[in-house]
Design an enzyme around this catalytic site. Structure first.
Site, PDB file in Angstrom:
ATOM      1  N   ARG A 112       0.807  -1.237   0.000  1.00 20.23           N
ATOM      2  CA  ARG A 112       0.000   0.000   0.000  1.00 20.23           C
ATOM      3  C   ARG A 112       0.835   1.279   0.000  1.00 20.23           C
ATOM      4  O   ARG A 112       0.354   2.345   0.364  1.00 20.23           O
ATOM      5  CB  ARG A 112      -0.999   0.002   1.156  1.00 20.23           C
ATOM      6  CG  ARG A 112      -2.030  -1.115   1.051  1.00 20.23           C
ATOM      7  CD  ARG A 112      -3.164  -0.908   2.034  1.00 20.23           C
ATOM      8  NE  ARG A 112      -4.201  -1.910   1.845  1.00 20.23           N
ATOM      9  CZ  ARG A 112      -4.272  -3.058   2.519  1.00 20.23           C
ATOM     10  NH1 ARG A 112      -3.369  -3.345   3.437  1.00 20.23           N
ATOM     11  NH2 ARG A 112      -5.242  -3.908   2.290  1.00 20.23           N
ATOM     12  N   LYS A 134       3.841  11.514 -11.106  1.00 22.80           N
ATOM     13  CA  LYS A 134       2.992  10.713 -11.985  1.00 22.80           C
ATOM     14  C   LYS A 134       3.665   9.380 -12.241  1.00 22.80           C
ATOM     15  O   LYS A 134       4.845   9.326 -12.605  1.00 22.80           O
ATOM     16  CB  LYS A 134       2.777  11.420 -13.328  1.00 22.80           C
ATOM     17  CG  LYS A 134       1.681  12.454 -13.335  1.00 22.80           C
ATOM     18  CD  LYS A 134       1.470  12.911 -14.775  1.00 22.80           C
ATOM     19  CE  LYS A 134       0.368  13.917 -14.906  1.00 22.80           C
ATOM     20  NZ  LYS A 134       0.165  14.310 -16.314  1.00 22.80           N
ATOM     21  N   GLU A 176      10.664  18.304 -24.522  1.00 25.32           N
ATOM     22  CA  GLU A 176       9.963  18.614 -23.279  1.00 25.32           C
ATOM     23  C   GLU A 176      10.428  19.958 -22.705  1.00 25.32           C
ATOM     24  O   GLU A 176       9.652  20.667 -22.065  1.00 25.32           O
ATOM     25  CB  GLU A 176      10.169  17.493 -22.261  1.00 25.32           C
ATOM     26  CG  GLU A 176       9.550  16.157 -22.647  1.00 25.32           C
ATOM     27  CD  GLU A 176       8.039  16.104 -22.425  1.00 25.32           C
ATOM     28  OE1 GLU A 176       7.441  17.114 -21.996  1.00 25.32           O
ATOM     29  OE2 GLU A 176       7.456  15.036 -22.680  1.00 25.32           O
ATOM     30  N   LYS A 214       8.264  23.210 -13.719  1.00 24.42           N
ATOM     31  CA  LYS A 214       7.348  22.115 -13.415  1.00 24.42           C
ATOM     32  C   LYS A 214       7.031  22.062 -11.920  1.00 24.42           C
ATOM     33  O   LYS A 214       5.887  21.812 -11.529  1.00 24.42           O
ATOM     34  CB  LYS A 214       7.920  20.774 -13.881  1.00 24.42           C
ATOM     35  CG  LYS A 214       6.933  19.631 -13.644  1.00 24.42           C
ATOM     36  CD  LYS A 214       7.244  18.383 -14.416  1.00 24.42           C
ATOM     37  CE  LYS A 214       6.110  17.382 -14.262  1.00 24.42           C
ATOM     38  NZ  LYS A 214       6.369  16.117 -14.990  1.00 24.42           N
ATOM     39  N   GLU A 224      -3.518  17.193 -10.863  1.00 19.97           N
ATOM     40  CA  GLU A 224      -3.906  17.565 -12.228  1.00 19.97           C
ATOM     41  C   GLU A 224      -5.406  17.824 -12.360  1.00 19.97           C
ATOM     42  O   GLU A 224      -6.091  17.253 -13.208  1.00 19.97           O
ATOM     43  CB  GLU A 224      -3.466  16.493 -13.237  1.00 19.97           C
ATOM     44  CG  GLU A 224      -3.382  17.004 -14.663  1.00 19.97           C
ATOM     45  CD  GLU A 224      -2.759  16.022 -15.636  1.00 19.97           C
ATOM     46  OE1 GLU A 224      -3.491  15.464 -16.442  1.00 19.97           O
ATOM     47  OE2 GLU A 224      -1.530  15.801 -15.555  1.00 19.97           O
ATOM     48  N   ARG A 228      -2.053  22.003 -14.013  1.00 21.03           N
ATOM     49  CA  ARG A 228      -1.043  20.990 -14.340  1.00 21.03           C
ATOM     50  C   ARG A 228      -1.335  20.301 -15.667  1.00 21.03           C
ATOM     51  O   ARG A 228      -0.416  19.847 -16.353  1.00 21.03           O
ATOM     52  CB  ARG A 228      -0.947  19.947 -13.210  1.00 21.03           C
ATOM     53  CG  ARG A 228       0.141  18.924 -13.494  1.00 21.03           C
ATOM     54  CD  ARG A 228       0.426  18.000 -12.340  1.00 21.03           C
ATOM     55  NE  ARG A 228       1.472  17.053 -12.682  1.00 21.03           N
ATOM     56  CZ  ARG A 228       2.005  16.178 -11.866  1.00 21.03           C
ATOM     57  NH1 ARG A 228       1.601  16.113 -10.608  1.00 21.03           N
ATOM     58  NH2 ARG A 228       2.958  15.357 -12.267  1.00 21.03           N
ATOM     59  N   ASN A 232       0.590  18.913 -20.455  1.00 23.73           N
ATOM     60  CA  ASN A 232       0.344  17.906 -21.477  1.00 23.73           C
ATOM     61  C   ASN A 232       0.223  18.509 -22.873  1.00 23.73           C
ATOM     62  O   ASN A 232      -0.249  17.848 -23.799  1.00 23.73           O
ATOM     63  CB  ASN A 232      -0.928  17.122 -21.139  1.00 23.73           C
ATOM     64  CG  ASN A 232      -0.733  16.216 -19.946  1.00 23.73           C
ATOM     65  OD1 ASN A 232       0.071  15.293 -19.967  1.00 23.73           O
ATOM     66  ND2 ASN A 232      -1.464  16.483 -18.879  1.00 23.73           N
ATOM     67  N   HIS A 235       0.821  16.399 -25.859  1.00 25.81           N
ATOM     68  CA  HIS A 235       0.653  15.003 -25.462  1.00 25.81           C
ATOM     69  C   HIS A 235      -0.684  14.412 -25.918  1.00 25.81           C
ATOM     70  O   HIS A 235      -0.767  13.210 -26.183  1.00 25.81           O
ATOM     71  CB  HIS A 235       0.783  14.865 -23.948  1.00 25.81           C
ATOM     72  CG  HIS A 235       2.172  15.070 -23.441  1.00 25.81           C
ATOM     73  ND1 HIS A 235       2.850  16.257 -23.601  1.00 25.81           N
ATOM     74  CD2 HIS A 235       3.018  14.245 -22.771  1.00 25.81           C
ATOM     75  CE1 HIS A 235       4.061  16.152 -23.062  1.00 25.81           C
ATOM     76  NE2 HIS A 235       4.181  14.951 -22.545  1.00 25.81           N
ATOM     77  N   HIS A 239       0.178  11.121 -27.711  1.00 26.42           N
ATOM     78  CA  HIS A 239      -0.148   9.801 -27.175  1.00 26.42           C
ATOM     79  C   HIS A 239      -0.882   8.942 -28.199  1.00 26.42           C
ATOM     80  O   HIS A 239      -0.686   7.717 -28.260  1.00 26.42           O
ATOM     81  CB  HIS A 239      -0.997   9.937 -25.908  1.00 26.42           C
ATOM     82  CG  HIS A 239      -0.214  10.390 -24.715  1.00 26.42           C
ATOM     83  ND1 HIS A 239      -0.807  10.711 -23.517  1.00 26.42           N
ATOM     84  CD2 HIS A 239       1.118  10.556 -24.515  1.00 26.42           C
ATOM     85  CE1 HIS A 239       0.116  11.064 -22.644  1.00 26.42           C
ATOM     86  NE2 HIS A 239       1.302  10.984 -23.233  1.00 26.42           N
ATOM     87  N   HIS A 252       9.173   9.069 -27.110  1.00 21.66           N
ATOM     88  CA  HIS A 252       8.093   9.865 -26.527  1.00 21.66           C
ATOM     89  C   HIS A 252       8.236  11.352 -26.875  1.00 21.66           C
ATOM     90  O   HIS A 252       7.272  11.999 -27.315  1.00 21.66           O
ATOM     91  CB  HIS A 252       8.071   9.685 -25.009  1.00 21.66           C
ATOM     92  CG  HIS A 252       7.080  10.565 -24.316  1.00 21.66           C
ATOM     93  ND1 HIS A 252       5.722  10.456 -24.524  1.00 21.66           N
ATOM     94  CD2 HIS A 252       7.245  11.591 -23.432  1.00 21.66           C
ATOM     95  CE1 HIS A 252       5.093  11.366 -23.790  1.00 21.66           C
ATOM     96  NE2 HIS A 252       5.993  12.070 -23.133  1.00 21.66           N
TER      97      HIS A 252
END
Length: 352
Positions: A112, A134, A176, A214, A224, A228, A232, A235, A239, A252
């Site tokens: 956990r 993330k 990036e 960031k 997010e 935030r 992206n 992205h 993606h 990427h």
């Protein structure tokens, strides 16, 4: 009858990002280092020479985005059980974004939740993926659709690792950096236009600026829910490209570069971005040999894939659209015909 479960607490997940030579790390617990064969051969000895712990185990996963899967995640977790790590144990991610994302996800799940440390070895991971908490893996439906927000205990960014990075991966990381500047900092973008990021001093400055940017965004919106999501930029389109090409054609950052150009074209169609700004961004991407073109074979299928994006809600797609260099907007009101028109300009660009 109603019984309240009072769980309103302030949880401090703050941590430090260290930029510079990797210091000596002393951890009074069992440690498992997650890495891949390439990074292990290049840099594992460097890390081990600076690390002391009660016990140290090495977990090796296959290299590449196509291995960022539940199967690889299960391999990591099974190793943790086999080595009898406990809740005080620490994972260390030694690698790029794939290793970092999977290690963080494993840490969030194991018993956990246990601590983990990010030691990113690629430029892309150093400026973006290692910071912000993330974590996740890919599946047949898309990228990072399974994961958790789980902040690292610390991040150690050592430019030493970049000396062995292939030119293509280095450029993918620069995508990036450019993303950060376009979204949040016009002055930074203008500095990038003049700088040479192949210069060691310039890249150190770019890394520090990107991480500060960031960190500022994440501190305002950890999960997010708002600003935030602007990180992206590029992205949402990128993606889909990665998933369509099975994570084998583009890195990427390369997919993000193409996605930025698509988002810019959308901004232009909406009257949000001037043509000269669009061309400045394109010129900066091309300066580092990043791709800016893509052949969409089926634009309707490409459009429908947007609905699997984590930012989309019900029947609305959220696009991150630059309003100008240094500013960005989240738009969920863009009509399909406008988006399809943009996608149509990318149909038939490249064959083979």
């Amino acid at each position: 009858m109603k019984i309240d479960i009072a769980l309103k607490k302030e949880i401090d997940n703050s941590y430090e990002v260290h930029i510079g030579t990797l210091p000596n790390l002393k951890i009074d617990a069992k440690v498992a280092i997650v890495t891949n064969p390439k990074i292990s051969g290049l840099h594992l000895h460097y890390l081990l020479s600076r690390l002391s712990a009660k016990e140290i185990y090495i977990i090796t996963v296959e290299d590449g985005e196509s291995y960022k899967t539940l199967a690889s995640l299960e391999k990591i977790v099974n190793n943790l059980f086999e080595h009898k790590l406990n809740r005080s144990s620490v994972l260390i991610a030694l690698g790029g974004g794939v290793v970092g994302d999977m290690t963080g996800f494993a840490a969030s799940m194991y018993q956990r939740g246990i601590d983990f440390i990010q030691i990113p070895t690629t430029l892309l991971a150093q400026v973006d993926a290692s910071v912000g908490g993330k974590t996740g893996v890919n599946n047949a439906y898309g990228k990072n659709l399974l994961g958790a927000f789980h902040q690292p205990r610390a991040v150690y960014i050592d430019p030493h690792f970049l000396s062995t990075l292939p030119k293509r991966e280095y450029s993918a990381g620069i995508a990036e950096v450019i993303k950060m500047a376009v979204c949040f900092d016009k002055d930074f973008f203008e500095w990038l236009e003049k700088a040479d990021l192949n210069n060691p001093e310039h890249i150190k400055t770019a890394i520090a600026k990107s991480v500060k940017t960031k960190a500022h965004v994440v501190s305002q919106d950890e999960k997010e829910k708002g600003i935030r999501a602007a990180l992206n930029y590029g992205h949402t389109f990128g993606h889909v490209i990665e998933n369509e090409t099975k994570y084998t054609r583009y890195l990427h950052g390369e997919s993000v570069a193409i996605g930025m150009m698509m988002a810019n074209e959308l901004a232009s169609r909406l009257g949000m971005m001037k043509t000269d700004e669009l061309m400045r961004i394109k010129k900066l991407l091309l300066k580092y040999d990043l791709p800016v073109a893509y052949d969409i074979v089926d634009i309707e299928a490409f459009y429908q894939a947007f609905f699997l994006d984590k930012k989309s809600l019900d029947s609305k797609i959220t696009f991150i659209v630059p309003s100008h260099i240094g500013g960005v907007e989240l738009r969920s009101d863009i009509q399909k015909d406008i988006v399809m028109d943009v996608l149509g300009t990318y149909s038939g660009q490249i064959r083979g």
